[in-house]
Design a protein around this motif. Structure first.
Motif, PDB file in Angstrom:
ATOM      1  N   SER A 207       0.811  -1.218   0.000  1.00  0.00           N
ATOM      2  CA  SER A 207       0.000   0.000   0.000  1.00  0.00           C
ATOM      3  C   SER A 207       0.850   1.278   0.000  1.00  0.00           C
ATOM      4  N   THR A 208       2.161   1.164   0.076  1.00  0.00           N
ATOM      5  CA  THR A 208       3.042   2.330   0.065  1.00  0.00           C
ATOM      6  C   THR A 208       3.297   2.762  -1.367  1.00  0.00           C
ATOM      7  N   GLU A 209       3.009   4.027  -1.658  1.00  0.00           N
ATOM      8  CA  GLU A 209       3.249   4.566  -2.992  1.00  0.00           C
ATOM      9  C   GLU A 209       4.370   5.597  -2.935  1.00  0.00           C
ATOM     10  N   LEU A 210       5.313   5.457  -3.846  1.00  0.00           N
ATOM     11  CA  LEU A 210       6.460   6.356  -3.941  1.00  0.00           C
ATOM     12  C   LEU A 210       6.573   6.847  -5.377  1.00  0.00           C
ATOM     13  N   VAL A 211       7.347   7.905  -5.580  1.00  0.00           N
ATOM     14  CA  VAL A 211       7.605   8.435  -6.917  1.00  0.00           C
ATOM     15  C   VAL A 211       9.087   8.267  -7.226  1.00  0.00           C
ATOM     16  N   PHE A 212       9.372   7.738  -8.407  1.00  0.00           N
ATOM     17  CA  PHE A 212      10.731   7.472  -8.888  1.00  0.00           C
ATOM     18  C   PHE A 212      10.971   8.394 -10.075  1.00  0.00           C
ATOM     19  N   ARG A 213      12.045   9.189 -10.031  1.00  0.00           N
ATOM     20  CA  ARG A 213      12.350  10.112 -11.134  1.00  0.00           C
ATOM     21  C   ARG A 213      13.771   9.892 -11.637  1.00  0.00           C
ATOM     22  N   ARG A 214      13.892   9.905 -12.951  1.00  0.00           N
ATOM     23  CA  ARG A 214      15.207   9.834 -13.599  1.00  0.00           C
ATOM     24  C   ARG A 214      15.155  10.636 -14.887  1.00  0.00           C
ATOM     25  N   PRO A 215      16.317  11.032 -15.423  1.00  0.00           N
ATOM     26  CA  PRO A 215      16.333  11.804 -16.665  1.00  0.00           C
ATOM     27  C   PRO A 215      15.824  10.968 -17.845  1.00  0.00           C
ATOM     28  N   PRO A 216      15.437  11.639 -18.927  1.00  0.00           N
ATOM     29  CA  PRO A 216      15.044  10.903 -20.126  1.00  0.00           C
ATOM     30  C   PRO A 216      16.248  10.185 -20.726  1.00  0.00           C
ATOM     31  N   PHE A 217      15.973   9.229 -21.594  1.00  0.00           N
ATOM     32  CA  PHE A 217      17.040   8.514 -22.287  1.00  0.00           C
ATOM     33  C   PHE A 217      17.694   9.448 -23.308  1.00  0.00           C
ATOM     34  N   GLY A 218      18.928   9.137 -23.665  1.00  0.00           N
ATOM     35  CA  GLY A 218      19.613   9.899 -24.710  1.00  0.00           C
ATOM     36  C   GLY A 218      20.611  10.888 -24.146  1.00  0.00           C
ATOM     37  N   THR A 219      21.191  11.679 -25.052  1.00  0.00           N
ATOM     38  CA  THR A 219      22.193  12.672 -24.689  1.00  0.00           C
ATOM     39  C   THR A 219      21.513  13.881 -24.065  1.00  0.00           C
ATOM     40  N   LEU A 220      22.069  14.333 -22.959  1.00  0.00           N
ATOM     41  CA  LEU A 220      21.496  15.464 -22.236  1.00  0.00           C
ATOM     42  C   LEU A 220      22.458  16.642 -22.251  1.00  0.00           C
ATOM     43  N   ALA A 221      21.907  17.836 -22.280  1.00  0.00           N
ATOM     44  CA  ALA A 221      22.735  19.041 -22.189  1.00  0.00           C
ATOM     45  C   ALA A 221      23.376  19.089 -20.802  1.00  0.00           C
ATOM     46  N   PRO A 222      24.591  19.600 -20.691  1.00  0.00           N
ATOM     47  CA  PRO A 222      25.239  19.696 -19.379  1.00  0.00           C
ATOM     48  C   PRO A 222      24.355  20.463 -18.388  1.00  0.00           C
ATOM     49  N   GLY A 223      24.188  19.891 -17.209  1.00  0.00           N
ATOM     50  CA  GLY A 223      23.384  20.522 -16.169  1.00  0.00           C
ATOM     51  C   GLY A 223      21.889  20.287 -16.280  1.00  0.00           C
ATOM     52  N   ALA A 224      21.439  19.750 -17.406  1.00  0.00           N
ATOM     53  CA  ALA A 224      20.006  19.504 -17.579  1.00  0.00           C
ATOM     54  C   ALA A 224      19.599  18.244 -16.822  1.00  0.00           C
ATOM     55  N   HIS A 225      18.375  18.213 -16.359  1.00  0.00           N
ATOM     56  CA  HIS A 225      17.809  17.033 -15.696  1.00  0.00           C
ATOM     57  C   HIS A 225      18.680  16.561 -14.532  1.00  0.00           C
ATOM     58  N   ASP A 226      19.108  17.489 -13.718  1.00  0.00           N
ATOM     59  CA  ASP A 226      20.021  17.198 -12.615  1.00  0.00           C
ATOM     60  C   ASP A 226      19.249  16.607 -11.426  1.00  0.00           C
ATOM     61  N   MET A 227      19.236  15.296 -11.353  1.00  0.00           N
ATOM     62  CA  MET A 227      18.505  14.601 -10.298  1.00  0.00           C
ATOM     63  C   MET A 227      19.105  14.875  -8.922  1.00  0.00           C
ATOM     64  N   LYS A 228      20.414  15.032  -8.871  1.00  0.00           N
ATOM     65  CA  LYS A 228      21.051  15.297  -7.578  1.00  0.00           C
ATOM     66  C   LYS A 228      20.615  16.649  -7.028  1.00  0.00           C
ATOM     67  N   ARG A 229      20.551  17.643  -7.899  1.00  0.00           N
ATOM     68  CA  ARG A 229      20.112  18.973  -7.470  1.00  0.00           C
ATOM     69  C   ARG A 229      18.646  18.930  -7.004  1.00  0.00           C
ATOM     70  N   GLU A 230      17.801  18.268  -7.767  1.00  0.00           N
ATOM     71  CA  GLU A 230      16.386  18.163  -7.396  1.00  0.00           C
ATOM     72  C   GLU A 230      16.230  17.427  -6.062  1.00  0.00           C
ATOM     73  N   TYR A 231      16.957  16.346  -5.907  1.00  0.00           N
ATOM     74  CA  TYR A 231      16.930  15.606  -4.644  1.00  0.00           C
ATOM     75  C   TYR A 231      17.409  16.480  -3.479  1.00  0.00           C
ATOM     76  N   ARG A 232      18.526  17.167  -3.684  1.00  0.00           N
ATOM     77  CA  ARG A 232      19.105  17.989  -2.619  1.00  0.00           C
ATOM     78  C   ARG A 232      18.105  19.054  -2.151  1.00  0.00           C
ATOM     79  N   VAL A 233      17.393  19.669  -3.068  1.00  0.00           N
ATOM     80  CA  VAL A 233      16.403  20.686  -2.696  1.00  0.00           C
ATOM     81  C   VAL A 233      15.236  20.042  -1.958  1.00  0.00           C
TER      82      VAL A 233
END
Length: 169
Positions: free
Chosen positions: A69-95
Motif C-alpha cells: 500500500s506504500t506509494e512512492l515516486v521514482f524520477r530519472r532523466p530521459p534517455f539519450g544525450t542530455l545538455a550539461p546541467g540539464a535534468h540534474d537529479m542530484k540537485r532536485e533531490y538535494r532541494v
C-alpha cells in the motif's frame, strides 16, 4: 517487466498513472532490490512491488512505485544525450530532501542514487502526494464549486507566497 495486477479487492489504479510506455521500461527487479536495501527503514516496503508511469510529464521519466500500500515516486532523466546541467537529479533531490522540513507542500525526497548500473542514470525516490493537477481545463471534481477559477488562482498565489517565505538558511 513488472506490471500492475488487477485485484478486485484493491482500489483501481489512480487515473493519473498508466502502464509504463514501451521503450521506457527499466530494470525493475534490480531497482526493487536496490530500493528494498537502501530506502529508509521507516518506509513500509512490505507487499508486492508494482510500477506505473505518470504519462503527462514532458521531460524526466516519472514512475509510481508501489510496495503493497506504500506509494512512492521514482524520477530519472530521459534517455539519450542530455545538455550539461540539464535534468540534474542530484540537485532536485538535494532541494526536496531539505525543503519539505520548512514547506509542508513539498514532497519528501528519500533516496538519491548516482550508480548508473541500477537504473541507467542518476535517480531519486520521493514520497507520493495526492492531488489534482490542472492542465488548462478545470477537473470535473472541481466544476461544481462557485467561482472555481478565481479560487484556484488565489490558492496558487497563496502557495507561491508561502514558498517565497521559506527561510533558506
Amino acid at each position: 517487466m513488472v506490471e500492475l495486477s488487477v485485484d478486485p479487492f484493491r482500489d483501481v489504479p489512480p487515473p493519473e498513472v498508466e502502464a509504463v510506455r514501451p521503450g521506457e521500461e527499466l530494470d525493475w527487479p534490480g531497482i526493487e532490490s536496490y530500493l528494498r536495501q537502501h530506502l529508509p527503514a521507516d518506509i513500509d516496503l512490505n507487499g508486492k512491488f508494482e510500477v506505473l508511469q505518470f504519462p503527462n510529464g514532458s521531460a524526466n521519466l516519472t514512475y509510481m512505485l508501489r510496495f503493497g500500500s506504500t506509494e512512492l515516486v521514482f524520477r530519472r532523466p530521459p534517455f539519450g544525450t542530455l545538455a550539461p546541467g540539464a535534468h540534474d537529479m542530484k540537485r532536485e533531490y538535494r532541494v526536496l530532501s531539505r525543503l519539505w522540513k520548512s514547506f509542508d507542500r513539498a514532497p519528501r525526497a528519500y533516496l538519491f542514487c548516482d550508480d548508473a548500473v541500477v537504473a541507467g542514470a542518476d535517480f531519486f525516490v520521493m514520497e507520493r502526494r495526492q492531488g489534482e493537477v490542472i492542465r488548462g481545463v478545470i477537473p470535473e471534481s472541481m466544476r461544481q464549486h462557485d467561482d472555481v477559477g478565481r479560487r484556484i488562482g488565489f490558492a496558487l498565489i497563496d502557495a507561491m507566497a508561502e514558498f517565497h517565505l521559506v527561510d533558506t538558511q
